[in-house]
Design an enzyme around this catalytic site. Structure first.
Site, PDB file in Angstrom:
ATOM      1  N   ASN A  10       0.856  -1.184   0.000  1.00 17.36           N
ATOM      2  CA  ASN A  10       0.000   0.000   0.000  1.00 17.36           C
ATOM      3  C   ASN A  10       0.895   1.238   0.000  1.00 17.36           C
ATOM      4  O   ASN A  10       1.485   1.576   1.019  1.00 17.36           O
ATOM      5  CB  ASN A  10      -0.892  -0.023   1.256  1.00 17.36           C
ATOM      6  CG  ASN A  10      -1.719   1.240   1.399  1.00 17.36           C
ATOM      7  OD1 ASN A  10      -1.867   2.009   0.452  1.00 17.36           O
ATOM      8  ND2 ASN A  10      -2.278   1.445   2.588  1.00 17.36           N
ATOM      9  N   TRP A  11       0.974   1.881  -1.145  1.00 18.50           N
ATOM     10  CA  TRP A  11       1.878   3.041  -1.269  1.00 18.50           C
ATOM     11  C   TRP A  11       1.298   4.286  -0.602  1.00 18.50           C
ATOM     12  O   TRP A  11       1.997   5.286  -0.492  1.00 18.50           O
ATOM     13  CB  TRP A  11       2.162   3.339  -2.741  1.00 18.50           C
ATOM     14  CG  TRP A  11       2.966   2.291  -3.455  1.00 18.50           C
ATOM     15  CD1 TRP A  11       3.389   1.087  -2.955  1.00 18.50           C
ATOM     16  CD2 TRP A  11       3.455   2.357  -4.793  1.00 18.50           C
ATOM     17  NE1 TRP A  11       4.100   0.403  -3.909  1.00 18.50           N
ATOM     18  CE2 TRP A  11       4.156   1.169  -5.051  1.00 18.50           C
ATOM     19  CE3 TRP A  11       3.359   3.314  -5.806  1.00 18.50           C
ATOM     20  CZ2 TRP A  11       4.761   0.898  -6.281  1.00 18.50           C
ATOM     21  CZ3 TRP A  11       3.954   3.054  -7.037  1.00 18.50           C
ATOM     22  CH2 TRP A  11       4.663   1.846  -7.265  1.00 18.50           C
ATOM     23  N   LYS A  12       0.027   4.249  -0.246  1.00 16.63           N
ATOM     24  CA  LYS A  12      -0.638   5.420   0.348  1.00 16.63           C
ATOM     25  C   LYS A  12      -0.435   6.638  -0.584  1.00 16.63           C
ATOM     26  O   LYS A  12      -0.413   6.469  -1.800  1.00 16.63           O
ATOM     27  CB  LYS A  12      -0.134   5.677   1.766  1.00 16.63           C
ATOM     28  CG  LYS A  12      -0.113   4.404   2.612  1.00 16.63           C
ATOM     29  CD  LYS A  12       0.076   4.654   4.065  1.00 16.63           C
ATOM     30  CE  LYS A  12       0.270   3.324   4.784  1.00 16.63           C
ATOM     31  NZ  LYS A  12       0.129   3.425   6.219  1.00 16.63           N
ATOM     32  N   HIS A  99      -9.633   0.666   5.068  1.00 15.55           N
ATOM     33  CA  HIS A  99      -8.303   0.866   5.666  1.00 15.55           C
ATOM     34  C   HIS A  99      -8.435   1.822   6.861  1.00 15.55           C
ATOM     35  O   HIS A  99      -9.244   2.754   6.833  1.00 15.55           O
ATOM     36  CB  HIS A  99      -7.344   1.439   4.620  1.00 15.55           C
ATOM     37  CG  HIS A  99      -5.923   1.462   5.098  1.00 15.55           C
ATOM     38  ND1 HIS A  99      -5.447   2.458   5.908  1.00 15.55           N
ATOM     39  CD2 HIS A  99      -4.901   0.597   4.913  1.00 15.55           C
ATOM     40  CE1 HIS A  99      -4.169   2.209   6.204  1.00 15.55           C
ATOM     41  NE2 HIS A  99      -3.823   1.077   5.604  1.00 15.55           N
ATOM     42  N   GLU A 101      -6.802   4.267   7.829  1.00  7.97           N
ATOM     43  CA  GLU A 101      -6.636   5.705   7.549  1.00  7.97           C
ATOM     44  C   GLU A 101      -7.906   6.289   6.920  1.00  7.97           C
ATOM     45  O   GLU A 101      -8.192   7.474   7.089  1.00  7.97           O
ATOM     46  CB  GLU A 101      -5.385   5.927   6.674  1.00  7.97           C
ATOM     47  CG  GLU A 101      -4.117   5.725   7.512  1.00  7.97           C
ATOM     48  CD  GLU A 101      -2.897   5.243   6.751  1.00  7.97           C
ATOM     49  OE1 GLU A 101      -2.876   5.321   5.515  1.00  7.97           O
ATOM     50  OE2 GLU A 101      -1.953   4.776   7.430  1.00  7.97           O
ATOM     51  N   GLU A 171      -5.235  -5.411  10.642  1.00  6.23           N
ATOM     52  CA  GLU A 171      -4.238  -4.354  10.807  1.00  6.23           C
ATOM     53  C   GLU A 171      -4.501  -3.618  12.120  1.00  6.23           C
ATOM     54  O   GLU A 171      -5.338  -2.695  12.157  1.00  6.23           O
ATOM     55  CB  GLU A 171      -4.333  -3.358   9.648  1.00  6.23           C
ATOM     56  CG  GLU A 171      -4.074  -3.962   8.295  1.00  6.23           C
ATOM     57  CD  GLU A 171      -3.516  -2.925   7.344  1.00  6.23           C
ATOM     58  OE1 GLU A 171      -2.374  -3.110   6.907  1.00  6.23           O
ATOM     59  OE2 GLU A 171      -4.196  -1.924   7.067  1.00  6.23           O
ATOM     60  N   GLY A 177       2.294   2.092  10.657  1.00  2.00           N
ATOM     61  CA  GLY A 177       3.177   3.244  10.493  1.00  2.00           C
ATOM     62  C   GLY A 177       3.884   3.667  11.772  1.00  2.00           C
ATOM     63  O   GLY A 177       4.479   4.740  11.826  1.00  2.00           O
ATOM     64  N   SER A 217       3.459  -2.324  10.251  1.00  4.78           N
ATOM     65  CA  SER A 217       4.917  -2.270  10.375  1.00  4.78           C
ATOM     66  C   SER A 217       5.607  -3.588  10.010  1.00  4.78           C
ATOM     67  O   SER A 217       6.613  -3.963  10.627  1.00  4.78           O
ATOM     68  CB  SER A 217       5.326  -1.795  11.776  1.00  4.78           C
ATOM     69  OG  SER A 217       4.829  -0.490  12.015  1.00  4.78           O
ATOM     70  N   GLY A 238       2.840  -1.221   4.292  1.00  5.48           N
ATOM     71  CA  GLY A 238       2.840   0.203   3.950  1.00  5.48           C
ATOM     72  C   GLY A 238       4.251   0.696   3.672  1.00  5.48           C
ATOM     73  O   GLY A 238       4.783   0.533   2.572  1.00  5.48           O
ATOM     74  N   GLY A 239       4.890   1.243   4.694  1.00  5.09           N
ATOM     75  CA  GLY A 239       6.199   1.887   4.541  1.00  5.09           C
ATOM     76  C   GLY A 239       7.223   1.056   3.778  1.00  5.09           C
ATOM     77  O   GLY A 239       7.903   1.558   2.876  1.00  5.09           O
TER      78      GLY A 239
HETATM   79  C1  PEP Z   1      -0.777  -0.110   5.881  1.00  7.40           C
HETATM   80  O1  PEP Z   1      -0.769   0.995   5.355  1.00  7.40           O
HETATM   81  O2  PEP Z   1      -1.716  -0.858   5.635  1.00  7.40           O
HETATM   82  C2  PEP Z   1       0.326  -0.478   6.769  1.00  7.40           C
HETATM   83  C3  PEP Z   1       0.264  -1.631   7.373  1.00  7.40           C
HETATM   84  O3  PEP Z   1       1.370   0.429   6.918  1.00  7.40           O
HETATM   85  P1  PEP Z   1       2.801   0.139   7.598  1.00  7.40           P
HETATM   86  O4  PEP Z   1       3.326  -1.140   7.028  1.00  7.40           O
HETATM   87  O5  PEP Z   1       3.629   1.322   7.239  1.00  7.40           O
HETATM   88  O6  PEP Z   1       2.571   0.012   9.071  1.00  7.40           O
END
Ligand code: PEP
Length: 255
Positions: A10-12, A99, A101, A171, A177, A217, A238-239
């Site tokens: 997920n590049w957000k 999600h 966010e 999640e 994040g 994470s 994500g990251g």
């Molecule tokens: C996500 O955006 O779904 C996520 C899990 O982010 P991260 O891996 O950065 O925690």
């Protein structure tokens, strides 16, 4: 039990168009040469990159692209929104729904998720429905009830055939994040509970065949221990999905 293994990135709201194309090209060539067979890799770029990334991934069986969200409406006067059918026509095969966010910054409820899942399924997309508790909910101890309510509201109205086309992502909000990851045991406990919920509300068949991803994470160092757990079928990343080497190593950890 054979379930589809998935690693999704997920590049957000990161990477401009040129950067996105070059990141996707790197990931596609690394995954194609290094990843174990049978792992599905899905990239969730910003909407405006979708069509170009779908062209890059065309003909590559194990690589898919998806939208980070879709509208709960099929079409019409909803400025700024994107219909599931539009994602599909741009080359997407998947869409993230619910999600954290979207829930946190856009007030999305699980009932909105239910409507989006209907749109996604009608458009022929695979929805990845995200659930998870906040830090307060975990510390309060009732996090399994929170997750069960998210499952019930988001997925409770589906029939068994529809549920068979949905992927779930657990999640924990406190791990997204933040650099804090659920331990493999903490994640496994919730994944097993989700699978139990699927068994009770649908069937053993649905429970045994639904892929449940962990997100929060995930990185190249912790992925293998998480993916080794019985009920964890992959990750939503994500990251670490913004770095081709790290992301490919996470895909490789899902064997
Ligand atoms: C996500 O955006 O779904 C996520 C899990 O982010 P991260 O891996 O950065 O925690």
């Amino acid at each position: 039990m054979s379930r589809l293994k998935i690693v999704a990135g997920n590049w957000k709201m990161n990477k401009d168009f040129e950067e996105g194309l070059s990141l996707a090209s790197e990931i596609i060539s690394m995954v194609e040469t290094e990843a174990p067979s049978g792992v599905q890799t899905i990239l969730f770029p910003p909407f405006v990159h979708l069509h170009a990334l779908a062209s890059l991934a065309k003909g590559k069986q194990a690589i898919h692209v998806g939208g980070q969200d879709c509208s709960m409406h099929p079409s019409g006067a909803y400025t700024g929104e994107i219909a599931a059918s539009m994602l599909r026509s741009a080359g997407a095969s998947h869409v993230l729904v619910g999600h954290s966010e979207r829930r946190q910054y856009h007030g999305e409820r699980s009932s909105d998720g239910a409507a989006k899942i209907q749109q996604a399924l009608s458009a022929g997309l695979t929805p990845i429905y995200c659930v998870g508790e906040t830090k307060e909910e975990r510390l309060g101890g009732a996090f399994e009830e929170v997750i069960a309510a998210q499952l019930q509201e988001g997925l409770g109205n589906l029939n068994e055939v529809q549920m068979g086309q949905v992927v779930i992502a657990y999640e924990p909000v406190w791990a997204i994040g933040t650099g804090l990851t659920a331990s493999p045991e903490q994640a496994q406990e919730v994944h097993a509970m989700i699978r139990g919920w699927l068994r009770n509300h649908f069937s053993a068949h649905v429970a045994n065949h639904t892929s449940i991803l962990y997100g929060g994470s995930v990185n190249a160092g912790n992925a293998a221990a998480l993916f080794a757990m019985e009920d964890i079928d992959g990750g939503l990343v994500g990251g670490a999905s913004l770095k081709s080497r790290d992301f490919t190593d996470i895909v490789k950890a899902n064997r």
